[in-house]
Design a protein around this motif. Structure first.
Motif, PDB file in Angstrom:
ATOM      1  N   THR A  33       0.846  -1.194   0.000  1.00 41.95           N
ATOM      2  CA  THR A  33       0.000   0.000   0.000  1.00 41.95           C
ATOM      3  C   THR A  33       0.880   1.241   0.000  1.00 41.95           C
ATOM      4  O   THR A  33       2.098   1.163   0.150  1.00 41.95           O
ATOM      5  CB  THR A  33      -0.910   0.034   1.245  1.00 41.95           C
ATOM      6  N   ASP A  34       0.240   2.390  -0.162  1.00 45.53           N
ATOM      7  CA  ASP A  34       0.970   3.664  -0.175  1.00 45.53           C
ATOM      8  C   ASP A  34       1.163   4.239   1.222  1.00 45.53           C
ATOM      9  O   ASP A  34       1.684   5.344   1.371  1.00 45.53           O
ATOM     10  CB  ASP A  34       0.223   4.691  -1.032  1.00 45.53           C
ATOM     11  N   GLU A  35       0.771   3.524   2.248  1.00 44.51           N
ATOM     12  CA  GLU A  35       0.876   4.030   3.620  1.00 44.51           C
ATOM     13  C   GLU A  35       2.328   4.112   4.091  1.00 44.51           C
ATOM     14  O   GLU A  35       3.191   3.380   3.627  1.00 44.51           O
ATOM     15  CB  GLU A  35       0.160   3.089   4.584  1.00 44.51           C
ATOM     16  N   SER A  36       2.553   4.965   5.065  1.00 48.13           N
ATOM     17  CA  SER A  36       3.801   4.936   5.809  1.00 48.13           C
ATOM     18  C   SER A  36       3.811   3.719   6.722  1.00 48.13           C
ATOM     19  O   SER A  36       2.762   3.181   7.086  1.00 48.13           O
ATOM     20  CB  SER A  36       3.944   6.202   6.654  1.00 48.13           C
ATOM     21  N   LEU A  37       4.995   3.279   7.095  1.00 46.91           N
ATOM     22  CA  LEU A  37       5.143   2.177   8.043  1.00 46.91           C
ATOM     23  C   LEU A  37       4.812   2.588   9.481  1.00 46.91           C
ATOM     24  O   LEU A  37       4.745   1.739  10.367  1.00 46.91           O
ATOM     25  CB  LEU A  37       6.573   1.642   8.010  1.00 46.91           C
ATOM     26  N   MET A  38       4.616   3.863   9.708  1.00 46.89           N
ATOM     27  CA  MET A  38       4.414   4.346  11.073  1.00 46.89           C
ATOM     28  C   MET A  38       3.216   3.691  11.747  1.00 46.89           C
ATOM     29  O   MET A  38       2.108   3.693  11.227  1.00 46.89           O
ATOM     30  CB  MET A  38       4.216   5.861  11.078  1.00 46.89           C
ATOM     31  N   MET A  39       3.453   3.112  12.931  1.00 45.78           N
ATOM     32  CA  MET A  39       2.370   2.600  13.768  1.00 45.78           C
ATOM     33  C   MET A  39       1.801   3.746  14.599  1.00 45.78           C
ATOM     34  O   MET A  39       2.552   4.557  15.132  1.00 45.78           O
ATOM     35  CB  MET A  39       2.884   1.496  14.693  1.00 45.78           C
ATOM     36  N   GLN A  40       0.487   3.778  14.723  1.00 48.46           N
ATOM     37  CA  GLN A  40      -0.172   4.844  15.464  1.00 48.46           C
ATOM     38  C   GLN A  40      -0.870   4.273  16.695  1.00 48.46           C
ATOM     39  O   GLN A  40      -1.569   3.261  16.602  1.00 48.46           O
ATOM     40  CB  GLN A  40      -1.209   5.544  14.587  1.00 48.46           C
ATOM     41  N   PRO A  41      -0.693   4.895  17.868  1.00 49.61           N
ATOM     42  CA  PRO A  41      -1.439   4.447  19.057  1.00 49.61           C
ATOM     43  C   PRO A  41      -2.915   4.768  18.896  1.00 49.61           C
ATOM     44  O   PRO A  41      -3.270   5.852  18.423  1.00 49.61           O
ATOM     45  CB  PRO A  41      -0.803   5.255  20.192  1.00 49.61           C
ATOM     46  N   VAL A  42      -3.761   3.814  19.261  1.00 45.52           N
ATOM     47  CA  VAL A  42      -5.205   4.029  19.132  1.00 45.52           C
ATOM     48  C   VAL A  42      -5.897   3.547  20.395  1.00 45.52           C
ATOM     49  O   VAL A  42      -5.388   2.696  21.119  1.00 45.52           O
ATOM     50  CB  VAL A  42      -5.786   3.276  17.910  1.00 45.52           C
ATOM     51  N   GLU A  43      -7.057   4.091  20.629  1.00 43.31           N
ATOM     52  CA  GLU A  43      -7.853   3.705  21.789  1.00 43.31           C
ATOM     53  C   GLU A  43      -8.980   2.778  21.327  1.00 43.31           C
ATOM     54  O   GLU A  43      -9.867   3.186  20.566  1.00 43.31           O
ATOM     55  CB  GLU A  43      -8.438   4.951  22.472  1.00 43.31           C
ATOM     56  N   VAL A  44      -8.914   1.526  21.735  1.00 45.94           N
ATOM     57  CA  VAL A  44      -9.982   0.567  21.438  1.00 45.94           C
ATOM     58  C   VAL A  44     -10.284  -0.202  22.714  1.00 45.94           C
ATOM     59  O   VAL A  44      -9.530  -0.149  23.686  1.00 45.94           O
ATOM     60  CB  VAL A  44      -9.582  -0.423  20.312  1.00 45.94           C
ATOM     61  N   ASP A  45     -11.374  -0.911  22.712  1.00 49.73           N
ATOM     62  CA  ASP A  45     -11.726  -1.743  23.857  1.00 49.73           C
ATOM     63  C   ASP A  45     -10.646  -2.806  24.036  1.00 49.73           C
ATOM     64  O   ASP A  45     -10.410  -3.611  23.127  1.00 49.73           O
ATOM     65  CB  ASP A  45     -13.083  -2.405  23.606  1.00 49.73           C
ATOM     66  N   PRO A  46      -9.933  -2.827  25.156  1.00 45.54           N
ATOM     67  CA  PRO A  46      -8.829  -3.780  25.326  1.00 45.54           C
ATOM     68  C   PRO A  46      -9.280  -5.239  25.344  1.00 45.54           C
ATOM     69  O   PRO A  46      -8.453  -6.134  25.253  1.00 45.54           O
ATOM     70  CB  PRO A  46      -8.217  -3.373  26.669  1.00 45.54           C
ATOM     71  N   ARG A  47     -10.582  -5.472  25.449  1.00 48.34           N
ATOM     72  CA  ARG A  47     -11.075  -6.853  25.431  1.00 48.34           C
ATOM     73  C   ARG A  47     -11.253  -7.373  24.012  1.00 48.34           C
ATOM     74  O   ARG A  47     -11.552  -8.539  23.803  1.00 48.34           O
ATOM     75  CB  ARG A  47     -12.409  -6.936  26.180  1.00 48.34           C
ATOM     76  N   THR A  48     -11.065  -6.511  23.033  1.00 45.81           N
ATOM     77  CA  THR A  48     -11.226  -6.921  21.636  1.00 45.81           C
ATOM     78  C   THR A  48      -9.956  -6.594  20.866  1.00 45.81           C
ATOM     79  O   THR A  48      -9.121  -5.822  21.299  1.00 45.81           O
ATOM     80  CB  THR A  48     -12.409  -6.194  20.974  1.00 45.81           C
ATOM     81  N   MET A  49      -9.836  -7.201  19.690  1.00 45.27           N
ATOM     82  CA  MET A  49      -8.747  -6.875  18.777  1.00 45.27           C
ATOM     83  C   MET A  49      -9.383  -6.388  17.487  1.00 45.27           C
ATOM     84  O   MET A  49      -9.981  -7.164  16.732  1.00 45.27           O
ATOM     85  CB  MET A  49      -7.873  -8.105  18.503  1.00 45.27           C
ATOM     86  N   ALA A  50      -9.295  -5.105  17.225  1.00 46.00           N
ATOM     87  CA  ALA A  50      -9.851  -4.565  15.995  1.00 46.00           C
ATOM     88  C   ALA A  50      -9.006  -5.021  14.808  1.00 46.00           C
ATOM     89  O   ALA A  50      -7.835  -5.386  14.954  1.00 46.00           O
ATOM     90  CB  ALA A  50      -9.885  -3.038  16.068  1.00 46.00           C
ATOM     91  N   ASP A  51      -9.597  -4.992  13.621  1.00 44.29           N
ATOM     92  CA  ASP A  51      -8.896  -5.424  12.421  1.00 44.29           C
ATOM     93  C   ASP A  51      -7.631  -4.589  12.221  1.00 44.29           C
ATOM     94  O   ASP A  51      -7.681  -3.368  12.148  1.00 44.29           O
ATOM     95  CB  ASP A  51      -9.824  -5.258  11.205  1.00 44.29           C
ATOM     96  N   GLY A  52      -6.477  -5.272  12.153  1.00 46.63           N
ATOM     97  CA  GLY A  52      -5.228  -4.580  11.880  1.00 46.63           C
ATOM     98  C   GLY A  52      -4.596  -3.902  13.066  1.00 46.63           C
ATOM     99  O   GLY A  52      -3.693  -3.083  12.906  1.00 46.63           O
ATOM    100  N   THR A  53      -5.039  -4.228  14.293  1.00 44.01           N
ATOM    101  CA  THR A  53      -4.411  -3.637  15.466  1.00 44.01           C
ATOM    102  C   THR A  53      -3.523  -4.655  16.162  1.00 44.01           C
ATOM    103  O   THR A  53      -3.735  -5.855  16.090  1.00 44.01           O
ATOM    104  CB  THR A  53      -5.456  -3.101  16.460  1.00 44.01           C
ATOM    105  N   TYR A  54      -2.527  -4.124  16.861  1.00 47.84           N
ATOM    106  CA  TYR A  54      -1.518  -4.940  17.532  1.00 47.84           C
ATOM    107  C   TYR A  54      -1.456  -4.525  18.997  1.00 47.84           C
ATOM    108  O   TYR A  54      -1.511  -3.328  19.317  1.00 47.84           O
ATOM    109  CB  TYR A  54      -0.165  -4.727  16.843  1.00 47.84           C
ATOM    110  N   ARG A  55      -1.347  -5.502  19.878  1.00 46.11           N
ATOM    111  CA  ARG A  55      -1.264  -5.228  21.312  1.00 46.11           C
ATOM    112  C   ARG A  55       0.030  -5.838  21.830  1.00 46.11           C
ATOM    113  O   ARG A  55       0.324  -7.017  21.582  1.00 46.11           O
ATOM    114  CB  ARG A  55      -2.468  -5.836  22.020  1.00 46.11           C
ATOM    115  N   VAL A  56       0.827  -5.059  22.527  1.00 44.85           N
ATOM    116  CA  VAL A  56       2.115  -5.521  23.042  1.00 44.85           C
ATOM    117  C   VAL A  56       1.910  -6.742  23.936  1.00 44.85           C
ATOM    118  O   VAL A  56       1.045  -6.755  24.808  1.00 44.85           O
ATOM    119  CB  VAL A  56       2.825  -4.400  23.825  1.00 44.85           C
ATOM    120  N   GLY A  57       2.719  -7.774  23.698  1.00 40.33           N
ATOM    121  CA  GLY A  57       2.662  -8.976  24.516  1.00 40.33           C
ATOM    122  C   GLY A  57       1.592  -9.966  24.119  1.00 40.33           C
ATOM    123  O   GLY A  57       1.461 -11.011  24.748  1.00 40.33           O
ATOM    124  N   PHE A  58       0.835  -9.665  23.049  1.00 43.74           N
ATOM    125  CA  PHE A  58      -0.278 -10.527  22.647  1.00 43.74           C
ATOM    126  C   PHE A  58       0.133 -11.481  21.538  1.00 43.74           C
ATOM    127  O   PHE A  58       0.840 -11.094  20.602  1.00 43.74           O
ATOM    128  CB  PHE A  58      -1.441  -9.660  22.167  1.00 43.74           C
TER     129      PHE A  58
END
Length: 467
Positions: A346-371
């Motif tokens: 894709t044309d995106e930058s490689l930069m990972m962005q912090p986001v606020e989501v419900d920690p009990r779920t994993m949204a599409d394309g999100t990463y959680r440290v230690g998971f």
């Protein structure tokens, strides 16, 4: 010779170096693979002898809840500004500082046993040569303490070496801005102090670098480079019966990697679009996807065989083309079998962005440290979730190389419609020009020295550099 190979406990790190280990072992050398003790069975399955680091009952570093998180974007960009990087250079820096620095940090933590275990083993066993992937930076210390020669093995582009060069060029500016002259040197310093070692360029770069990238793809660095052919290896499983003979119609492999399936849920809408595109084509698709990657797919088409795993080195000889995520090991497999490639990018930058989501779920394309699915799925309420770009770390340089050599096309699943993806796949399977381009890359690959070819060079270099 006695040889230690230090690798992160992941198939994506072990398999690329396995053919070099075999070549050394077949030449009569004693080879030991040092990695987390929980990964020992995978080393044995590759026909190699493991040395366990840490407690086999404990989680490995990257699946701990206190693993190092990615650097925040503002910190990454502050360095990039001081280093005076252009747009492409910023992407190289992001790959190093926001992605690779995390595992480097975790495997040399003072409160975890991996680095000390590695040094202690080297002091006791006294290897002649240590080969280490870039995430196992403590291995250069183990070599220094034990008197061994040592070399880095690059799994893909040498982002650390390239960034070390930029940092060295801008030392004065970094000091003036209150930034570290070299973040990896800072991470290594406590271990260096423990053993009375100076963190010099040899510790950071290795005495030389074994580079499996094909000619024209590597990043330029000041490191001394020993090129080697990237011989693909993806396990030694029993060949399934359906792979014994030739397919009845053109077969296309769809594989999206071993790494992200372990850490993220969903596939940014990429898998559903590709499977919809292939549904009406007169081809057979073998899709090596697990449940996380197939999420969002309402129905698997009749011409698609979906299975969680099959060895690419078994599958590739039966294929007419490959659709993949741009990873180094996956790129190497079709190269070795003269196959055109459709590289997801894709044309995106490689930069990972912090986001606020419900920690009990994993949204599409999100990463959680230690998971990691099936390994470490504990919900931590206070952890930050990171939105990943919809592509592999090295997807863009891989796609650029394949397209430049006429061996395939780039698939941007955000930009392309289902119909455009369908036409793209059909063209790559049918048009002879893509096969010609694949042959050109194959010839470049074949001209590189094989793992067996570099054994005498490794013997000579080890003799010159060991203490």
């Amino acid at each position: 010779m006695r040889i230690v190979i230090a690798v992160q406990p992941s198939h994506a790190h072990l398999w690329p170096i396995t053919p070099v280990a075999w070549a050394l072992q077949s030449a009569g050398h004693e080879v030991r693979v040092a990695t987390h003790a929980r990964f020992a069975d995978s080393v044995r399955a590759a026909g190699l002898t493991p040395v366990g680091l840490g407690d086999p009952a404990a989680d490995e570093a990257r699946t701990r809840s206190d693993a190092r998180p990615p650097a925040r974007p503002e910190e990454v960009l502050r360095y990039a500004d001081v280093l005076g990087l252009d747009e492409q250079g910023r992407e190289h820096w992001i790959a190093f500082y926001q992605w690779l620095l995390n595992p480097i940090s975790d495997y040399i933590r003072a409160d975890l046993p991996y680095a000390v275990d590695l040094v202690d083993f080297a002091r006791a066993w006294r290897p002649d040569l240590v080969i280490w992937d870039a995430t196992m930076a403590a291995a250069s210390m183990a070599a220094r303490v034990s008197g061994a020669a040592h070399a880095r093995f690059t799994l893909n582009l040498d982002y650390p070496g390239w960034c070390f060069d930029r940092l060295r060029e801008r030392r004065a500016e970094l000091r003036a801005a209150g930034l570290s002259e070299n973040p990896v040197a800072d991470l290594l310093q406590p271990l260096a102090d423990k053993y009375g070692i100076e963190v010099d360029d040899e510790i950071l770069y290795g005495q030389w670098t074994i580079d499996p990238m094909p000619t024209g793809m590597s990043l330029p660095t000041s490191a001394t480079v020993l090129p080697v052919r990237y011989v693909p290896f993806t396990g030694a499983d029993l060949i399934p019966e359906w792979l014994h003979g030739a397919p009845q119609r053109p077969r296309v492999a769809l594989t999206l990697g071993e790494s992200t399936r372990r850490f993220i849920k969903g596939d940014w809408g990429r898998t559903p679009k590709i499977l919809e595109a292939v549904a009406d084509l007169d081809i057979e698709v073998v899709a090596t996807l697990n449940a996380q990657q197939l999420e969002g797919v309402e129905q698997i088409p009749d011409n698609v065989r979906a299975l969680e795993w099959v060895s690419l080195t078994q599958l590739m000889p039966t294929c007419s083309a490959v659709i993949h995520h741009g990873g180094g090991g996956t790129f190497a497999a079709p190269v070795a079998f003269n196959l055109p490639q459709i590289v997801c990018d894709t044309d995106e930058s490689l930069m990972m962005q912090p986001v606020e989501v419900d920690p009990r779920t994993m949204a599409d394309g999100t990463y959680r440290v230690g998971f990691e699915f099936g390994v470490s799925e504990e919900v931590v309420q206070t952890v930050t979730t990171w939105q990943l770009p919809g592509k592999k770390l090295e997807a863009t340089p891989t796609a650029d190389y394949v397209v430049r050599r006429g061996a395939g096309v780039r698939l941007d699943h955000y930009e392309k419609s289902v119909e455009e993806v369908r036409t793209m796949i059909q063209d790559v399977v049918r048009e002879p020009s893509y096969r010609d381009g694949a042959r050109a890359i194959f010839d470049t690959w074949l001209a590189m020295p094989s793992p067996a070819d570099i054994v005498p060079l490794l013997e000579r270099l080890a003799g010159e550099h060991r203490r």
